[in-house]
Design a protein around this motif. Structure first.
Motif, mmCIF file in Angstrom:
data_model
loop_
_atom_site.group_PDB
_atom_site.id
_atom_site.type_symbol
_atom_site.label_atom_id
_atom_site.label_comp_id
_atom_site.label_asym_id
_atom_site.label_seq_id
_atom_site.Cartn_x
_atom_site.Cartn_y
_atom_site.Cartn_z
ATOM 1 N N LEU A 307 122.299 -38.343 33.905
ATOM 2 C CA LEU A 307 122.028 -37.653 32.657
ATOM 3 C C LEU A 307 122.315 -38.651 31.540
ATOM 4 C CD1 LEU A 307 121.382 -35.094 31.014
ATOM 5 C CD2 LEU A 307 123.831 -34.553 31.086
ATOM 6 N N VAL A 308 121.278 -39.008 30.807
ATOM 7 C CA VAL A 308 121.399 -39.987 29.726
ATOM 8 C C VAL A 308 121.336 -39.239 28.406
ATOM 9 C CG1 VAL A 308 120.407 -42.057 28.666
ATOM 10 C CG2 VAL A 308 120.288 -41.737 31.160
ATOM 11 N N ALA A 309 122.284 -39.511 27.510
ATOM 12 C CA ALA A 309 122.355 -38.803 26.230
ATOM 13 C C ALA A 309 122.444 -39.792 25.077
ATOM 14 C CB ALA A 309 123.561 -37.862 26.211
ATOM 15 N N ALA A 310 121.610 -39.571 24.060
ATOM 16 C CA ALA A 310 121.650 -40.373 22.836
ATOM 17 C C ALA A 310 122.555 -39.684 21.812
ATOM 18 C CB ALA A 310 120.242 -40.541 22.272
ATOM 19 N N PRO A 311 123.048 -40.441 20.812
ATOM 20 C CA PRO A 311 123.968 -39.848 19.817
ATOM 21 C C PRO A 311 123.355 -38.703 19.023
ATOM 22 C CG PRO A 311 124.047 -42.246 19.732
ATOM 23 C CD PRO A 311 122.911 -41.887 20.628
ATOM 24 N N ASP A 312 122.006 -38.663 18.903
ATOM 25 C CA ASP A 312 121.387 -37.603 18.114
ATOM 26 C C ASP A 312 121.169 -36.327 18.911
ATOM 27 O OD1 ASP A 312 119.388 -38.461 19.794
ATOM 28 O OD2 ASP A 312 117.808 -38.417 18.268
ATOM 29 N N GLY A 313 121.660 -36.299 20.166
ATOM 30 C CA GLY A 313 121.528 -35.111 20.991
ATOM 31 C C GLY A 313 120.370 -35.148 21.968
ATOM 32 N N ARG A 314 119.489 -36.142 21.885
ATOM 33 C CA ARG A 314 118.374 -36.264 22.834
ATOM 34 C C ARG A 314 118.939 -36.598 24.214
ATOM 35 N NH1 ARG A 314 113.058 -38.380 23.321
ATOM 36 N NH2 ARG A 314 112.512 -38.026 25.501
ATOM 37 N N THR A 315 118.454 -35.913 25.236
ATOM 38 C CA THR A 315 118.919 -36.174 26.607
ATOM 39 C C THR A 315 117.726 -36.426 27.526
ATOM 40 O OG1 THR A 315 118.916 -33.819 27.190
ATOM 41 C CG2 THR A 315 120.988 -34.755 26.334
ATOM 42 N N TRP A 316 118.002 -37.163 28.596
ATOM 43 C CA TRP A 316 117.021 -37.431 29.638
ATOM 44 C C TRP A 316 117.663 -37.155 30.993
ATOM 45 C CZ3 TRP A 316 118.126 -40.624 25.566
ATOM 46 C CH2 TRP A 316 117.088 -40.996 24.706
ATOM 47 N N THR A 317 117.048 -36.318 31.809
ATOM 48 C CA THR A 317 117.490 -36.180 33.201
ATOM 49 C C THR A 317 116.671 -37.163 34.025
ATOM 50 O OG1 THR A 317 115.894 -34.370 33.557
ATOM 51 C CG2 THR A 317 118.160 -33.774 32.959
ATOM 52 N N VAL A 318 117.353 -37.915 34.905
ATOM 53 C CA VAL A 318 116.721 -39.037 35.591
ATOM 54 C C VAL A 318 116.984 -38.974 37.093
ATOM 55 C CG1 VAL A 318 116.556 -41.562 35.732
ATOM 56 C CG2 VAL A 318 117.091 -40.466 33.537
ATOM 57 N N ASP A 319 115.951 -39.199 37.872
ATOM 58 C CA ASP A 319 116.080 -39.427 39.307
ATOM 59 C C ASP A 319 115.531 -40.813 39.606
ATOM 60 O OD1 ASP A 319 117.326 -37.363 40.795
ATOM 61 O OD2 ASP A 319 115.629 -36.046 40.382
ATOM 62 N N VAL A 320 116.344 -41.647 40.232
ATOM 63 C CA VAL A 320 115.916 -42.988 40.637
ATOM 64 C C VAL A 320 115.458 -42.914 42.085
ATOM 65 C CG1 VAL A 320 116.562 -45.414 40.838
ATOM 66 C CG2 VAL A 320 117.597 -43.999 39.064
ATOM 67 N N LYS A 321 114.234 -43.340 42.360
ATOM 68 C CA LYS A 321 113.662 -43.228 43.692
ATOM 69 C C LYS A 321 113.270 -44.605 44.231
ATOM 70 C CE LYS A 321 113.977 -38.768 43.996
ATOM 71 N NZ LYS A 321 114.938 -38.161 44.960
ATOM 72 N N ASP A 322 113.814 -44.931 45.399
ATOM 73 C CA ASP A 322 113.497 -46.203 46.054
ATOM 74 C C ASP A 322 112.957 -45.892 47.448
ATOM 75 O OD1 ASP A 322 113.285 -48.750 47.007
ATOM 76 O OD2 ASP A 322 115.406 -49.272 46.817
ATOM 77 N N HIS A 323 111.684 -45.510 47.512
ATOM 78 C CA HIS A 323 111.034 -45.171 48.765
ATOM 79 C C HIS A 323 109.933 -46.184 49.063
ATOM 80 C CE1 HIS A 323 112.461 -40.926 49.657
ATOM 81 N NE2 HIS A 323 112.995 -41.177 48.480
ATOM 82 N N VAL A 324 109.761 -46.487 50.335
ATOM 83 C CA VAL A 324 108.676 -47.373 50.729
ATOM 84 C C VAL A 324 107.327 -46.743 50.395
ATOM 85 C CG1 VAL A 324 107.558 -48.502 52.692
ATOM 86 C CG2 VAL A 324 110.064 -48.407 52.562
ATOM 87 N N ASP A 325 107.208 -45.455 50.608
ATOM 88 C CA ASP A 325 105.965 -44.722 50.418
ATOM 89 C C ASP A 325 106.149 -43.720 49.284
ATOM 90 O OD1 ASP A 325 103.664 -43.187 50.565
ATOM 91 O OD2 ASP A 325 103.683 -43.051 52.751
ATOM 92 N N ALA A 326 105.310 -43.816 48.259
ATOM 93 C CA ALA A 326 105.430 -42.906 47.121
ATOM 94 C C ALA A 326 105.258 -41.456 47.534
ATOM 95 C CB ALA A 326 104.394 -43.274 46.056
#
Length: 381
Positions: A307-326
């Protein structure tokens, strides 16, 4: 009858298990029986007369590109060029790097005797390994302990056992971390011996993931190809063995470490938790590049990766995916709004954008730039 994707998954799993069994046939009495069982699985997937009909025929196929064994899919796959066994019957690095990403459950674990000796990465899916590793932490309900314990496995997958215990129990970085994974002796295929004594055995950590690299003189390399950690072993007469980098990656050359007292996490934990955890932890660099940005890893017990949050309240939920096959990502759609892949998977970005139109898809570098653009917009207001 299974669909083509299901049949390919079953055949890949059976071939992988057969290759592991064959590579251990001199030490494991049930190895030949496992190859025979997997021959039956593959015959069932294809139907009469359309697949290897004897264990010997299957073993011969394991020395060939896997695409020659798999059911036709109508599109290219990273699996097609994988060769599971080399000419000497030794398991290839690609088996652990690529093939295990396609594992399917062939049997109930309780009814599968081979699970007593086959490595977990050869028959378990990544989410199974992850769930088993962190089951007690999930049940305990402590987010801070969960995060610290997971971070420790990602950042400290190998080392001197006493030093590992000391760091886990005293370092503020890992405050509260529990031992959730077993640390085993350095596998023999990761050890170099320059003599008969205990002090003559050494190992080298991958400079990217810190897990023991495979030693097949004169080559020393990480079993996860995208790490690009490849070295040539120089063993001067009367001197200590050294490594010379042969890859083009910007990597430091690791120093040799003594085997005595050293331990590492189980290969399944390394492959399914440590390896994908590296780009996840890498998201924390946002906090250094953009003061005021906050990154929380594995919030809500890994509901998503960050969960990435900027000081102005904007947030990003993130999933990092490292798969051989998309398509492996698409089959288990991420919970987060932003799907991020490592730079070495950048070829998947356009495909994922097409297959996951409701998600925002980036490389790690692209996502970092995206957050940076937002921060600069905030400063300009």
């Amino acid at each position: 009858m299974q669909d083509t994707r299901g049949r390919r998954g079953a055949v890949t799993t059976a071939a992988l298990r057969s290759a592991v069994a064959w590579s251990r046939r001199r030490d494991e009495r049930d190895a030949w029986r496992e190859v025979a069982r997997m021959t039956g699985v593959i015959m069932h997937a294809f139907g009469p007369g359309a697949a290897p009909s004897t264990p010997a025929e299957l073993v011969a196929m394991l020395h060939r590109p896997l695409g020659e064994l798999l059911p036709e899919a109508g599109e290219s796959s990273a699996l097609d060029t994988v060769v599971l066994l080399d000419a000497d019957g030794v398991l290839s690095d690609e088996a652990m790097e690529i093939a295990c990403d396609y594992n399917h459950a062939l049997f109930d674990t309780d009814a599968d005797p081979a699970t007593e000796w086959l490595p977990r990465w050869a028959w378990q899916r990544g989410e199974q390994v992850e769930r088993e590793t962190f089951r007690s932490l999930i049940q305990a309900g402590d987010q801070a302990v969960y995060t610290a314990s997971r971070r420790f496995i990602v950042e400290r997958p190998a080392g001197d056992l006493r030093e590992l215990v000391d760091e886990r129990t005293t370092s503020t970085v890992y405050a509260g971390a529990r031992q959730v994974a077993e640390y085993i002796k350095i596998p023999q295929d990761r050890v170099f011996r320059s003599g008969p004594g205990e002090d003559d055995a050494c190992w080298w950590p991958c400079p990217v993931c810190r897990w023991p690299m495979r030693v097949r003189p004169p080559i020393v390399r990480c079993s996860y190809g995208p790490h690009e950690a490849r070295f040539r072993l120089v063993d001067p007469n009367g001197g200590a063995p050294e490594l010379v980098k042969t890859s083009t990656g910007r990597l430091r050359t690791p120093r040799r470490l003594p085997v005595a007292g050293a331990r590492c996490v189980d290969p399944a934990v390394w492959r399914f938790i440590t390896v994908p955890g590296i780009p996840e932890v890498g998201l924390e660099r946002l906090q250094k590049r953009f003061p005021g940005v906050e990154v929380r890893l594995w919030p809500i017990k890994d509901t998503f990766d960050a969960l990435v949050a900027a000081p102005d309240g904007r947030t990003w939920t993130v999933d990092v995916k490292d798969h051989v096959d998309a398509r492996g990502i698409v089959d288990d759609p991420p919970a987060a709004q932003h799907v991020v892949v490592p730079a070495y998977r950048k070829g998947q970005v356009n495909q994922l954008k097409r297959l996951l139109p409701e998600k925002s898809v980036w490389t790690v570098e692209g996502f970092v730039r995206h957050v940076g653009d937002h921060m600069r917009e905030c400063e300009a207001r």
